[in-house]
Design a protein around this motif. Structure first.
Motif, PDB file in Angstrom:
ATOM      1  N   LYS A 369       0.820  -1.233   0.000  1.00  0.00           N
ATOM      2  CA  LYS A 369       0.000   0.000   0.000  1.00  0.00           C
ATOM      3  C   LYS A 369       0.843   1.268   0.000  1.00  0.00           C
ATOM      4  O   LYS A 369       0.631   2.183  -0.767  1.00  0.00           O
ATOM      5  CB  LYS A 369      -0.921   0.001   1.220  1.00  0.00           C
ATOM      6  N   GLU A 370       1.825   1.308   0.937  1.00  0.00           N
ATOM      7  CA  GLU A 370       2.587   2.545   1.109  1.00  0.00           C
ATOM      8  C   GLU A 370       3.773   2.606   0.135  1.00  0.00           C
ATOM      9  O   GLU A 370       3.951   3.575  -0.587  1.00  0.00           O
ATOM     10  CB  GLU A 370       3.081   2.570   2.565  1.00  0.00           C
ATOM     11  N   ASP A 371       4.562   1.541   0.127  1.00  0.00           N
ATOM     12  CA  ASP A 371       5.761   1.523  -0.729  1.00  0.00           C
ATOM     13  C   ASP A 371       5.412   1.313  -2.208  1.00  0.00           C
ATOM     14  O   ASP A 371       6.188   1.664  -3.090  1.00  0.00           O
ATOM     15  CB  ASP A 371       6.698   0.378  -0.306  1.00  0.00           C
ATOM     16  N   LYS A 372       4.293   0.693  -2.441  1.00  0.00           N
ATOM     17  CA  LYS A 372       3.887   0.306  -3.803  1.00  0.00           C
ATOM     18  C   LYS A 372       4.981  -0.534  -4.483  1.00  0.00           C
ATOM     19  O   LYS A 372       5.341  -0.331  -5.648  1.00  0.00           O
ATOM     20  CB  LYS A 372       3.555   1.537  -4.655  1.00  0.00           C
ATOM     21  N   GLY A 403      14.682   3.572  -1.063  1.00  0.00           N
ATOM     22  CA  GLY A 403      14.089   4.402  -0.009  1.00  0.00           C
ATOM     23  C   GLY A 403      12.867   3.788   0.657  1.00  0.00           C
ATOM     24  O   GLY A 403      12.393   4.273   1.684  1.00  0.00           O
ATOM     25  N   MET A 404      12.334   2.730   0.090  1.00  0.00           N
ATOM     26  CA  MET A 404      11.084   2.147   0.634  1.00  0.00           C
ATOM     27  C   MET A 404      11.285   1.646   2.056  1.00  0.00           C
ATOM     28  O   MET A 404      12.383   1.219   2.425  1.00  0.00           O
ATOM     29  CB  MET A 404      10.653   0.962  -0.242  1.00  0.00           C
ATOM     30  N   LEU A 419      16.499  -4.933  -5.346  1.00  0.00           N
ATOM     31  CA  LEU A 419      16.817  -3.558  -5.737  1.00  0.00           C
ATOM     32  C   LEU A 419      17.737  -3.648  -6.963  1.00  0.00           C
ATOM     33  O   LEU A 419      18.786  -4.287  -6.909  1.00  0.00           O
ATOM     34  CB  LEU A 419      17.524  -2.839  -4.574  1.00  0.00           C
ATOM     35  N   ARG A 420      17.296  -3.026  -8.042  1.00  0.00           N
ATOM     36  CA  ARG A 420      18.029  -3.152  -9.299  1.00  0.00           C
ATOM     37  C   ARG A 420      18.998  -1.986  -9.458  1.00  0.00           C
ATOM     38  O   ARG A 420      18.611  -0.842  -9.196  1.00  0.00           O
ATOM     39  CB  ARG A 420      16.990  -3.144 -10.418  1.00  0.00           C
ATOM     40  N   THR A 434      21.595   2.392   4.643  1.00  0.00           N
ATOM     41  CA  THR A 434      20.785   1.863   5.743  1.00  0.00           C
ATOM     42  C   THR A 434      21.412   2.328   7.045  1.00  0.00           C
ATOM     43  O   THR A 434      22.616   2.589   7.102  1.00  0.00           O
ATOM     44  CB  THR A 434      20.717   0.313   5.705  1.00  0.00           C
ATOM     45  N   LYS A 435      20.579   2.386   8.083  1.00  0.00           N
ATOM     46  CA  LYS A 435      21.143   2.801   9.373  1.00  0.00           C
ATOM     47  C   LYS A 435      21.903   1.663  10.046  1.00  0.00           C
ATOM     48  O   LYS A 435      22.585   1.862  11.040  1.00  0.00           O
ATOM     49  CB  LYS A 435      20.029   3.334  10.276  1.00  0.00           C
ATOM     50  N   PHE A 436      21.736   0.437   9.531  1.00  0.00           N
ATOM     51  CA  PHE A 436      22.415  -0.717  10.128  1.00  0.00           C
ATOM     52  C   PHE A 436      23.710  -1.036   9.387  1.00  0.00           C
ATOM     53  O   PHE A 436      23.941  -0.550   8.295  1.00  0.00           O
ATOM     54  CB  PHE A 436      21.499  -1.942  10.092  1.00  0.00           C
ATOM     55  N   GLY A 437      24.519  -1.928   9.970  1.00  0.00           N
ATOM     56  CA  GLY A 437      25.773  -2.307   9.307  1.00  0.00           C
ATOM     57  C   GLY A 437      26.327  -3.615   9.823  1.00  0.00           C
ATOM     58  O   GLY A 437      27.464  -3.688  10.265  1.00  0.00           O
TER      59      GLY A 437
END
Ligand code: UN1
Length: 524
Positions: A369-372, A403-404, A419-420, A434-437
């Motif tokens: 719905k949100e990210d489509k 960004g989704m 992700l292409r 990303t905020k993670f690593g």
């Protein structure tokens, strides 16, 4: 990492006391806390159920402990510390070796019990016990190392060295996704370094941690050195963090809970180590071995039903590899067999709980719905046949953009987003977005790309031509950015967690020598 969630208790079917089949301890029913060398129930008399996520069966009742149990366990650990820290490390190692042998001899029984309470398939729970076995053996060896350094002094007739000291009473708070391996990563190094401890395991997986502690108890570890307190994080976890005699808190779990613990430990001046979220990506370049990349992606994304902090939750595919990879990947995902982890034919087990299943449903709804995002496979819970009573969800693949929300937030379930990208540089940028690593992977045959990936990936663990999961216990485990707070478990690096350094100066000149003030007297 796993979120703390309320246990679903809607399916309270048959009660099978799983521990009575696998445990060697003769105990009162429900006496699963281990405090000062005794197996005890919670003083409140209250308990919580342990549910099999594949069937909804209740496997047993576990003590809902409170502050009283925490106080008792910390007091026992404090009393035991004096003699344990003075026991030579090679002697401490003998207990670890005995526990190791017990784990080896019971690996299959323990794995079966763990699959029942946690859901992941048997070959993975065998791996979980094996990781504890490897950790026990590694830290047995450490009993004859625990090296410090010797160095020169700036003053004559003066000797300088460093020695490692235990930190003291440690509180270890562990998750459900590696219910024996992760407690073992903390318990064995803590012990070999001369600390005593209180373990608070996740309430979804109390049996796995109890079996680990039973192995140590049976190995003869003296009373009070190892303590186990079951119960909720809000009560038991918080009481441990707040306790003035706890010197160190080691936590593996969700970022939200971890942030609160770290902040509180900061205020209380406690040593604190965190291992939390991941949003790990696998890059597939145009020159990759596609079959190998497909196999790695399926294992990385759907192993442990996606409930690893190292799980692959993003797959970054170069345009030049896109068609070949996607055709084979989606075909293979479609063939994965869901089922009870005890069934050797099952590839993917259930989610650990109904609330974890709801998290997955929430993110799939957000994706649509949100990210489509474009749904390529899966996308539904499974509530039929062998899966009717459990918390099963189809392995799910979306195609989206960096960004989704599904490409940014940790889901901890069988959901992966494709992700292409058009270039290697773009792939690395997306991987780092990303905020993670925690973990990252690249499939390529180009040595220049390999070296650049090693240099440029912002992750604590980097894999070349291998999936994002599969860390080994003799290398540092942990991540950068919001995955942790700069510490590494496992390997030699974990010694930095469980010891404090002491610098020692031995002056054999027989006179007062003043560092920085006087020169070497021979040169006066
Ligand atoms: C975790 O995901 O929480 O590297 C731990 C791995 C395992 C440990 C994972 N050896 O995937």
């Amino acid at each position: 990492m796993p979120t703390t969630a309320t246990r679903n208790s809607k399916s309270q079917a048959v009660t099978t006391d799983m521990m009575s089949e696998v445990s060697k301890i003769n105990r009162e029913p429900g006496a699963y806390n281990y405090i000062g060398g005794k197996w005890l129930k919670a003083s409140s008399g209250e308990s919580f159920p342990n549910v099999n996520p594949a069937t909804g069966e209740i496997l047993g009742q576990w003590p809902s402990s409170g502050k009283k149990e925490v106080d008792g366990a910390v007091a026992a650990a404090k009393r035991a510390l004096e003699s344990w820290r003075k026991l030579p490390a090679p002697k401490r190692a003998e207990y670890l070796l005995k526990a190791h042998d017990i784990l080896v001899s019971r690996k299959e029984d323990y794995a079966r019990a763990m699959t029942q309470e946690m859901g992941k398939v048997l070959k993975e729970t065998r791996g979980d016990v094996q990781e504890a076995i490897d950790t026990a053996l590694y830290f047995t060896g450490e009993g004859r190392r625990l090296f410090g350094e010797t160095t020169t002094s700036e003053l004559a007739d003066k000797f300088a060295m460093t020695v490692r000291m235990p930190v003291g009473v440690c509180a270890l708070i562990t998750p459900w996704n590696f219910p024996m391996a992760i407690p073992s990563w903390k318990v064995f190094p803590a012990l070999i370094c001369g600390n005593t401890l209180v373990l608070k395991p996740a309430s979804y997986t109390p049996a796995s941690a109890t079996l680990l502690i039973e192995a140590l108890a049976e190995a003869g570890v003296p009373a009070g050195v190892v303590n186990l307190v079951h119960g909720g994080g809000g009560v038991v976890g918080n009481a441990l963090v707040e306790h003035p005699d706890v010197r160190l808190v080691s936590f593996t779990g969700s970022s939200d809970v971890g942030a609160g613990i770290a902040a509180r430990c900061g205020q209380l001046f406690k040593k604190v180590t965190m291992e939390m979220g991941g949003k790990n990506a696998q890059i597939i370049m145009d020159d990759a071995d596609i079959d190998l990349a497909v196999e790695g992606a399926v294992w990385g994304a759907f192993g442990t039903t996606g409930q690893r902090c190292t799980a692959t939750s993003r797959i970054i595919v170069h345009d030049g590899a896109y068609k070949a990879f996607m055709d084979k990947f989606t075909a293979k995902v479609g063939k994965l067999r869901l089922g009870n982890g005890l069934d050797e034919k099952a590839d993917v087990g259930p989610l650990v709980s109904d609330s974890q299943l709801k998290v997955v449903e929430k993110y799939v709804a957000i994706a649509q719905k949100e990210d489509k995002a474009k749904l390529l496979a899966g996308g539904r819970p499974v509530k039929s046949g062998d899966c009717a009573q459990g918390f099963f969800y189809e392995p799910t693949v979306f195609e989206g953009t960096p960004g989704m929300r599904i490409a940014q937030e940790e889901i901890f379930g069988p959901v992966v987003v494709i992700l292409r990208v058009k270039s290697f540089e773009e792939a690395i940028t997306v991987l780092n977005d990303t905020k993670f690593g925690l973990s990252g992977s690249v499939y390529t045959k180009d040595i220049n790309r390999v070296m650049k990936a090693i240099r440029d990936m912002e992750t604590g663990i980097t894999y070349i031509n291998a999936p994002t999961i599969g860390a080994e216990v003799h290398l540092p485990f942990g991540g950068v950015k919001q995955t942790g707070n700069g510490h590494r478990e496992a390997g030699q690096t974990v010694l930095e967690i469980y010891t404090e350094w002491k610098s020692v100066f031995v002056d054999y000149s027989g006179r007062l020598q003043k560092a920085q003030i006087e020169d070497n007297p021979d040169k006066k």
